[in-house]
Design an enzyme around this catalytic site. Structure first.
Site, PDB file in Angstrom:
ATOM      1  CG  ASP A  10       3.703   7.465   3.921  1.00 60.73           C
ATOM      2  OD1 ASP A  10       3.409   6.283   3.619  1.00 60.73           O
ATOM      3  OD2 ASP A  10       4.813   7.974   3.642  1.00 60.73           O
TER       4      ASP A  10
ATOM      5  CD  GLN B 147       3.248   2.261   4.252  1.00 58.74           C
ATOM      6  OE1 GLN B 147       2.782   2.717   3.215  1.00 58.74           O
ATOM      7  NE2 GLN B 147       2.961   1.042   4.684  1.00 58.74           N
ATOM      8  CG  HIS B 148       8.648   0.398   3.858  1.00 60.57           C
ATOM      9  ND1 HIS B 148       7.629  -0.530   3.842  1.00 60.57           N
ATOM     10  CD2 HIS B 148       8.491   1.162   2.740  1.00 60.57           C
ATOM     11  CE1 HIS B 148       6.901  -0.352   2.755  1.00 60.57           C
ATOM     12  NE2 HIS B 148       7.393   0.670   2.071  1.00 60.57           N
TER      13      HIS B 148
END
Length: 464
Positions: free
Chosen positions: A227, A71-72
């Site tokens: 995830d 992520q991110h």
């Protein structure tokens, strides 16, 4: 037999799992490494995916595919659909000052928690976009669209021609800092100021089981997710289940009906992949603590476990605060690791190994406490991730967590969750397919509250 595939594009590697769509039985799998850096050209993910798919025997015979990913990560595209610069990953801390500035700009952490359920730290995408605007303004000017790693990789599978066809899902979007999981909407009023007034295109947010397109081979493409949401889907996590994942990062998350709102910034108000909430605490230091400790002691992981389990509970007063890479929770990006209480009697490899694992677990135990403070019910604790392969970690976890721990059999749960989502999208059903709950080994031990008490006394003495 109908086959589906799940892809896990993680920080360190790409994994592909091919499963039978009705039962979830794994048919074949493959993997390939990613570059070891905190800024990575997205094209490297595509290369790794190609290699992993080839190792898995190809995907020409699968009926549906979904992508889950770290992520991110900030992926910027220009108006010709080209990548503007290497993606900044979640563990890149150069945006720490930008995050603090954004918090101040909106009037404090409470305002961010109210707006999107997430208080910016270095890891969050919105912080990286502020860094881009301030330190690479020409690249910010070139940026026409912003997406996340799973968005970009799924888009590539579908041809990757037009950014207007980019899609994401609630689970991944909720980690961006400009999407609210409570209202299921983007907050462009937060995104534009982060980019110093610039406007960019964002992916469409698809439904949990929506078919967002087809791959070049004609397979149905599921929406994909982040995830952590994929792992929860693989484990069939339900309310009352707290999932503790010890991978590159440490994650404590739980499926909930209640959106998180933590002005302290400890709990992020993320969404899951099924339409529920997934309040989550993330630490930077997890499995790599085991790697670093084994390297320092000159042993492999099996020997590290043996050493740790040969030392007494509490390591005879030796305490490690394992902030080897700074820390995200608590938000201390420039912190360093430290050791306290060192004496001649505990100056042994066994004590050091034991203290490292207890320190890692103490950080995760604090995450469980933060979730409980957000009205999350804790009925079961599930321990997963690469770190859960450590016998010492599993045996010491109940002493630090103060509760029994269930350790599902080792598996690539993020990729399996993506495969289950692909099967769900293929079926077009109301609920995901029933793949059963994974068998788990139960670990019990007497709680040792003194371990956490000592850790809490020295945790904030480390360099910040």
């Amino acid at each position: 037999m109908t086959l589906v595939a799940g892809i896990d594009s993680s920080t360190q590697s790409c994994k592909v799992i091919v499963c039978e769509s009705d039962t979830g039985e794994t048919v074949r799998e493959g993997r390939a490494p990613h570059p070891d850096d905190t800024a990575v050209a997205p094209q490297e993910w595509a290369k790794a995916l190609d290699a992993a798919m080839a190792t898995a025997g190809g995907l020409d015979d699968v009926a549906a595919v979904s992508v889950a990913a770290q992520q991110h990560g900030m992926v910027c595209l220009d108006d010709a659909s080209s990548v503007v610069r290497p993606a900044l990953l979640w563990n890149d801390t150069r945006s720490a000052d930008a995050a603090a500035e954004l918090v101040d700009d909106l009037g404090g952490a409470g305002s961010w928690a109210d707006a999107v359920g997430v208080v910016p730290v270095a890891a969050i995408t919105v912080s990286k976009l502020r860094w881009l605007a301030d330190f690479e303004p020409r690249n910010a000017d070139r940026t026409a669209a912003v997406c996340l790693p799973h968005d970009w990789l799924g888009w590539q599978l579908a041809g990757g021609q037009d950014p207007s066809t980019l899609s994401t899902d609630r689970g991944d979007a909720s980690g961006s800092g400009y999407f609210s999981a409570a209202t299921d909407s983007y907050r462009r009023d937060l995104l534009s100021p982060a980019l110093r007034g610039r406007t960019v295109q964002l992916p469409r947010v698809a439904g949990p089981a929506e078919q967002i397109g087809e791959t070049r081979s004609g397979a149905v493409l599921g929406p994909g997710t982040g995830d952590n949401a994929a792992a929860a889907l693989a484990l069939d996590a339900r309310e009352g289940d707290v999932v503790v994942s010890v991978g590159t990062s440490g994650v404590v998350s739980a499926v909930s009906a209640i959106p998180a709102n933590d002005p302290g910034g400890f709990v992020a108000g993320f969404a899951d992949a099924t339409g529920h909430q997934l309040p989550l605490v993330c630490t930077l230091n997890a499995a790599r603590v085991l790697d670093a400790t084994a390297s320092l002691l000159g042993v492999d992981h099996d020997e590290l476990s043996r050493l740790a389990l040969s030392a007494p509970c509490g390591s005879d007063g030796l305490v490690m605060v394992p902030y080897f890479e700074g820390e995200r929770t608590p938000n201390r990006p420039r912190a360093t690791a430290s050791v306290h209480g060192l004496r001649l009697a505990n100056s042994t490899p066994a004590h050091f190994a034991h203290a490292a694992i207890e320190g890692l677990l103490c950080g995760l135990a604090e995450g469980i406490d933060h979730l409980a403070a957000q009205r999350v019910t804790v009925r079961r604790i599930l321990l997963v991730g690469g770190g859960a392969r450590s016998r010492a970690l599993c045996e010491l976890a109940p002493t630090v967590f103060g509760a029994p721990v269930l350790v599902p059999r080792p598996a690539e749960y993020v990729a399996i969750g993506a495969a289950r989502q692909a099967a769900w999208a293929l079926a077009g059903a109301v609920e995901p397919p029933d793949w059963g709950r994974t068998p788990a080994e139960r670990y019990e031990a007497d709680p040792a509250p003194a371990v956490r008490q000592r850790y809490s006394k020295v945790r904030d003495l480390t360099d910040s």
